[in-house]
Design an enzyme around this catalytic site. Structure first.
Site, PDB file in Angstrom:
ATOM      1  N   GLU A   1       0.811  -1.214   0.000  1.00 49.28           N
ATOM      2  CA  GLU A   1       0.000   0.000   0.000  1.00 49.28           C
ATOM      3  C   GLU A   1       0.848   1.269   0.000  1.00 49.28           C
ATOM      4  O   GLU A   1       0.395   2.329  -0.437  1.00 49.28           O
ATOM      5  CB  GLU A   1      -0.973   0.009   1.178  1.00 49.28           C
ATOM      6  CG  GLU A   1      -2.098  -1.027   1.066  1.00 49.28           C
ATOM      7  CD  GLU A   1      -1.738  -2.400   1.608  1.00 49.28           C
ATOM      8  OE1 GLU A   1      -0.534  -2.641   1.884  1.00 49.28           O
ATOM      9  OE2 GLU A   1      -2.643  -3.239   1.759  1.00 49.28           O
TER      10      GLU A   1
ATOM     11  N   PHE B   1     -11.023  -7.022  14.600  1.00 50.49           N
ATOM     12  CA  PHE B   1     -10.022  -7.534  13.678  1.00 50.49           C
ATOM     13  C   PHE B   1      -9.725  -6.500  12.589  1.00 50.49           C
ATOM     14  O   PHE B   1     -10.638  -5.962  11.976  1.00 50.49           O
ATOM     15  CB  PHE B   1     -10.514  -8.838  13.042  1.00 50.49           C
ATOM     16  CG  PHE B   1      -9.549  -9.396  12.033  1.00 50.49           C
ATOM     17  CD1 PHE B   1      -8.273  -9.798  12.415  1.00 50.49           C
ATOM     18  CD2 PHE B   1      -9.894  -9.479  10.693  1.00 50.49           C
ATOM     19  CE1 PHE B   1      -7.373 -10.282  11.485  1.00 50.49           C
ATOM     20  CE2 PHE B   1      -8.993  -9.960   9.757  1.00 50.49           C
ATOM     21  CZ  PHE B   1      -7.733 -10.367  10.152  1.00 50.49           C
ATOM     22  N   GLN B   2      -8.457  -6.218  12.392  1.00 49.01           N
ATOM     23  CA  GLN B   2      -7.999  -5.242  11.396  1.00 49.01           C
ATOM     24  C   GLN B   2      -8.583  -3.851  11.610  1.00 49.01           C
ATOM     25  O   GLN B   2      -8.870  -3.135  10.661  1.00 49.01           O
ATOM     26  CB  GLN B   2      -8.260  -5.748   9.976  1.00 49.01           C
ATOM     27  CG  GLN B   2      -7.436  -6.996   9.675  1.00 49.01           C
ATOM     28  CD  GLN B   2      -7.285  -7.287   8.211  1.00 49.01           C
ATOM     29  OE1 GLN B   2      -8.199  -7.054   7.419  1.00 49.01           O
ATOM     30  NE2 GLN B   2      -6.118  -7.805   7.839  1.00 49.01           N
TER      31      GLN B   2
ATOM     32  N   LYS C   1     -17.441  -0.533   7.016  1.00 45.41           N
ATOM     33  CA  LYS C   1     -18.008  -1.584   6.178  1.00 45.41           C
ATOM     34  C   LYS C   1     -19.520  -1.462   6.029  1.00 45.41           C
ATOM     35  O   LYS C   1     -20.066  -1.644   4.943  1.00 45.41           O
ATOM     36  CB  LYS C   1     -17.660  -2.930   6.834  1.00 45.41           C
ATOM     37  CG  LYS C   1     -17.605  -4.067   5.888  1.00 45.41           C
ATOM     38  CD  LYS C   1     -17.004  -5.283   6.556  1.00 45.41           C
ATOM     39  CE  LYS C   1     -17.171  -6.472   5.629  1.00 45.41           C
ATOM     40  NZ  LYS C   1     -16.507  -7.670   6.158  1.00 45.41           N
TER      41      LYS C   1
ATOM     42  N   MET D   1      24.405   9.363   0.803  1.00 43.50           N
ATOM     43  CA  MET D   1      24.248  10.667   1.424  1.00 43.50           C
ATOM     44  C   MET D   1      24.586  10.611   2.917  1.00 43.50           C
ATOM     45  O   MET D   1      25.188  11.533   3.462  1.00 43.50           O
ATOM     46  CB  MET D   1      22.817  11.188   1.218  1.00 43.50           C
ATOM     47  CG  MET D   1      22.614  12.607   1.682  1.00 43.50           C
ATOM     48  SD  MET D   1      23.790  13.760   0.928  1.00 43.50           S
ATOM     49  CE  MET D   1      22.823  14.405  -0.423  1.00 43.50           C
TER      50      MET D   1
HETATM   51  C1  LIG Z   1      12.789   6.032   4.500  1.00 40.53           C
HETATM   52  C2  LIG Z   1      14.083   6.715   4.778  1.00 40.53           C
HETATM   53  N1  LIG Z   1      14.954   6.165   5.648  1.00 40.53           N
HETATM   54  C3  LIG Z   1      16.130   6.779   5.905  1.00 40.53           C
HETATM   55  C4  LIG Z   1      16.480   7.941   5.290  1.00 40.53           C
HETATM   56  C5  LIG Z   1      17.798   8.632   5.583  1.00 40.53           C
HETATM   57  N2  LIG Z   1      18.630   8.704   4.376  1.00 40.53           N
HETATM   58  C6  LIG Z   1      18.696   9.816   3.618  1.00 40.53           C
HETATM   59  S1  LIG Z   1      19.672   9.644   2.291  1.00 40.53           S
HETATM   60  C7  LIG Z   1      20.067   8.069   2.723  1.00 40.53           C
HETATM   61  C8  LIG Z   1      21.010   7.254   1.896  1.00 40.53           C
HETATM   62  C9  LIG Z   1      20.432   6.874   0.594  1.00 40.53           C
HETATM   63  O1  LIG Z   1      21.270   5.928   0.029  1.00 40.53           O
HETATM   64  P1  LIG Z   1      21.027   5.415  -1.441  1.00 40.53           P
HETATM   65  O2  LIG Z   1      19.581   5.094  -1.634  1.00 40.53           O
HETATM   66  O3  LIG Z   1      21.979   4.328  -1.755  1.00 40.53           O
HETATM   67  O4  LIG Z   1      21.308   6.716  -2.324  1.00 40.53           O
HETATM   68  P2  LIG Z   1      22.684   7.556  -2.472  1.00 40.53           P
HETATM   69  O5  LIG Z   1      22.684   8.593  -1.399  1.00 40.53           O
HETATM   70  O6  LIG Z   1      23.825   6.614  -2.345  1.00 40.53           O
HETATM   71  O7  LIG Z   1      22.576   8.180  -3.816  1.00 40.53           O
HETATM   72  C10 LIG Z   1      19.431   7.702   3.908  1.00 40.53           C
HETATM   73  C11 LIG Z   1      19.575   6.399   4.582  1.00 40.53           C
HETATM   74  C12 LIG Z   1      15.526   8.473   4.397  1.00 40.53           C
HETATM   75  N3  LIG Z   1      15.734   9.621   3.760  1.00 40.53           N
HETATM   76  N4  LIG Z   1      14.360   7.840   4.142  1.00 40.53           N
END
Ligand SMILES: Cc1ncc(C[n+]2csc(CCOP(=O)(O)OP(=O)(O)O)c2C)c(N)n1
Lengths: 172, 572
Positions: B55, B117-118, B167, B476
């Site tokens: 979802e 439920f749910q 429902k 990042m």
């Molecule tokens: C759902 C979620 N969890 C954690 C983060 C924190 N976060 C921001 S950028 C990043 C790294 C992303 O890595 P990748 O997808 O390999 O992309 P890259 O930065 O290497 O291009 C993380 C963990 C986030 N933005 N969203």
């Protein structure tokens, strides 16, 4: 600074909750909140007492306005207003202090609403600072329980206008 | 007069309402509480239901569709877990002002509150992340509630609206009348800006020596690109855009300074720092843009145009607020400016900054870098693709190197920064956009967050180019660890634990390509762009420790911008 904000709210499922959620979500503080019916069945009036600097209060008013269920929001702080709060104060008494406590009640134009062999319950009505004062004076006797309603407020003279234009929300 | 359509079941009323709202697609997933709706859906032919695999995928697909078209994206899920799985997408849409209408099933009214439920209190859960939400308590309110939901979602500052459907409401019947008008006493979106303030803004502009337009997503949402082109074009105004604003102004036009903020271009940020008049158009001074909010555009008189009064003075205090639809305000502002303005000296300064520190990356050493790949895709598609990025380094490089020429071309999760956005949002966008390439760009981390939706793309033969920028790092986060966390690369190295993406693609039934060589990029892109009868996957194995620059460290003023990397670490 303290602000009293009056909100006309659609009387709908979840409307009150939405205001409360917004306050906690945005980190605004609420000192008191009261809500009840108005002269229009589908509208309730909420009176909020909050505090913050001008920037915060501006955001509070805007964020309240932004909610779909709020019909009208007004900061009453700068306008002539009637403000009332009700408090129920249960105080311990001993032999010598009973008449003193009743006296204090008289001074604050309170009513005795309950009494037993240990405690007296006073009902005091007035602006919040009058209630503060009553509590202050009664505190040394020992307050057993305290309930405050939170402030309710109306702009002065408002009842007249509302009477003429019953459903004109812009008149608040 | 309202038309009387006779007595109908709740489920029928539901679809009749969607027909009245001209809904083309529903992104959904069935379950107990919505079975009656799915029973009816079986025979519905005026809209298409897209079966997702999770979802969260449905909400992001609906976002992709909504961002690409401006029309509300529609989601239908069951109660409990179905509903809670939509939460991230709803929060994402709320932050980026994306119009969505989410229908959630709910247990029967008499069971609400019983831990049935749910059962989940989805109205309570989503209250802080929706523009508004409803629990329909009586089938008589169903049609008017749906009407309100679409109206609220798509007007003013758009956003997600959730409608919870018990429902029994779906099973009961009543007379169906679709209301013509929406009655909402407490909701009147602003439209036209204040005339006097617009005149004042025009005066400020005439007296300015160094004006700057700071353009946010609001310009795209309001369909104001033409008005922006006229205003900026006729008066020689420099334009810088936020992440959400990219595409509002032609990125290939010399008047575009590119993106501002944390990873903005050097010259855009210098222009912000030195302008004497900043006009914020449908932007909200987010902290990723403003850095140190007290020192943002320190020399400028600040004008802020926004449809949402709460956006004004929230982060940065401005000198002249104009509440209104930015499209109209720009048109009126342009009308006030009868003589063309020009700012040759200011442009000399800006162009000197452009020359002083252009966007650059190492090239010719045989190593594959993301900047090069994005550059190539931008050239190959002539800035005409719809690009859907995920969140991370590749997102910032996409913002820097892809030259967007049209609005609604860069779909990305800005406010919430939701990894896992790209794959489903690209699928959603592909239902809306038929005549331009759809390019999804993810990191190896985020790609795995909604990887299950690849099969949705295959099932519906979506012509999406899924690109994975694989640096085997949560890139990042790694960058922040290097700069701000003592080089402790805590739990960001995926090199020992990534799946084989090519095998993944094959298992899902996608054609796939992989390379680590800059020389092969052209050829692979050409091949991939020729495949349009279904999705294709490209894995680019890039250098592992590259860094997105320039960078204004979080919460710092622009003067602290890091422009060049001192340690050249970007090796394999
Ligand atoms: C759902 C979620 N969890 C954690 C983060 C924190 N976060 C921001 S950028 C990043 C790294 C992303 O890595 P990748 O997808 O390999 O992309 P890259 O930065 O290497 O291009 C993380 C963990 C986030 N933005 N969203």
């Amino acid at each position: 600074m303290k602000h009293i904000i009056s909100v006309l709210l659609e009387n709908r499922y979840g409307a009150f909750n939405r205001v409360a959620t917004m306050f906690s979500g945005k980190g605004f503080n609420i000192q008191s909140i009261s809500i009840g019916e108005t002269e229009i069945p589908e509208v309730s009036r909420m009176t909020l007492v909050t505090s913050g600097d001008d920037k915060i209060i501006e955001q509070v008013v805007k964020q309240l306005n932004r909610l779909i269920d709020t019909i009208k929001v007004i900061d009453l702080t700068q306008t002539p207003t009637v403000i009332r709060e009700l408090a129920l104060i249960t105080v311990f008494y001993q032999k010598g202090t009973r008449s003193e406590i009743l006296n204090v009640g008289d001074i604050f134009r309170g009513n005795v609403v309950d009494i037993n062999n240990k405690t007296i319950t006073l009902e005091v009505t007035g602006p919040p600072d009058k209630i503060d004062a009553a509590i202050n004076v009664l505190a040394p006797y020992g307050i057993k329980e305290l309930a405050r309603s939170g402030a309710v407020a109306l702009k002065r003279g408002e009842q007249n206008k509302d009477f003429k234009k019953q459903t004109n929300y812009s008149q608040l | 007069m309202k038309e009387n359509n006779g007595v109908m079941k709740g489920a029928e009323i539901f679809f009749e309402c969607l027909r009245m709202e001209k809904v083309e697609y529903i992104f959904g997933y069935p379950g107990g509480a919505v079975l009656k709706l799915y029973e009816k859906l079986y025979d519905v032919d005026f809209l298409e239901h897209i079966l997702v695999r999770h979802e969260q995928g449905a909400t992001h697909m609906a976002e992709g569709y909504a961002k690409a078209t401006g029309k509300p994206g529609v989601v239908l899920v069951t109660s409990g877990p179905g509903a809670t799985n939509t939460v991230t997408g709803i929060a994402d849409a709320y932050m980026d002002s994306v119009p969505l209408v989410i229908f959630t099933g709910q247990v029967a009214s008499h069971l609400i509150g019983n831990d049935a439920f749910q059962e989940a209190d989805i109205v309570g859960i989503t209250r802080p992340i929706t523009k508004h939400n409803f629990l329909v308590r009586d089938v008589k309110e169903l049609a008017s509630t749906i009407k309100k939901a679409f109206y609220i979602a798509s007007t003013g500052r758009p956003g997600p609206v959730l409608v919870d459907l018990p429902k029994d409401v779906i099973n009961s019947e009543c007379e169906f009348q679709y209301p013509e008008n929406v009655e909402l006493k407490g909701y009147r979106p602003f439209f036209y800006g204040h005339q006097y303030q617009i005149k004042k803004a025009a005066e400020m502009l005439k007296n300015s020596k160094r004006p700057l337009l700071y353009v946010g997503g609001g310009v795209i949402i309001s369909n104001g690109s033409n008005e922006l082109r006229v205003l900026a074009g006729e008066h020689n105004l420099p334009v810088t855009m936020t992440l959400q604003g990219l595409g509002a102004f032609d990125g290939m036009n010399d008047q575009s300074l590119g993106m501002l903020g944390m990873h903005g271009t050097y010259w855009a940020n210098q222009a912000v720092n030195n302008c004497d008049l900043l006009i914020a158009l449908g932007a909200r001074f987010d902290d990723r843009v403003a850095g140190d909010v007290l020192n943002f555009a320190p020399k400028a008189f600040k004008i802020h145009v926004d449809i949402d009064p709460t956006a004004i003075d929230k982060n940065v205090v401005v000198d002249l607020p104009i509440v209104g639809d930015v499209k109209h305000v720009m048109a009126e502002l342009a009308a006030e400016l009868t003589e063309p303005l020009s700012f040759p000296e200011w442009w000399n300064e800006i162009n000197a900054w452009r020359d002083e520190s252009p966007l650059e990356y190492e090239d010719g050493d045989g190593l594959l870098r993301t900047e090069f790949i994005i550059d190539k895709i931008s050239q190959k598609t002539k800035g005409q693709a719809v690009v859907i990025s995920d969140v991370g380094q590749h997102q910032m490089w996409t913002a820097q190197y892809y030259k967007f020429t049209h609005p609604r071309s860069f779909l990305t999760s800005g406010g919430l920064g939701t990894m896992g956005f790209s794959v489903p949002a690209a699928i959603g966008a592909s239902f809306a956009v038929k005549d331009r390439p759809i390019v999804s760009i993810s990191g190896d981390g985020g790609f795995q967050m909604n990887i299950q939706e690849l099969i949705t793309a295959v099932a519906y033969k979506r012509p999406v180019k899924f690109i994975i920028i694989n640096n085997s790092f949560l890139g990042m986060v790694r960058q922040w660890q290097e700069l701000f966390h003592l080089e402790k690369y805590s739990f960001t190295d995926l090199s020992a634990s990534n799946p084989d993406f090519i095998k993944v693609a094959e298992a899902f039934g996608l054609k796939a390509f992989s390379t680590d060589s800059p020389k092969e990029v052209d050829e692979i892109l050409d091949k991939a762009f020729e495949i349009n009868d279904g999705p294709v996957l490209i894995e680019f194995k890039v250098v592992r420790e590259d860094m997105v620059l320039p960078m204004v460290p979080p919460g710092e003023p622009y003067e602290k911008m890091i422009v060049k990397r001192l340690n050249q670490k970007s090796t394999k």
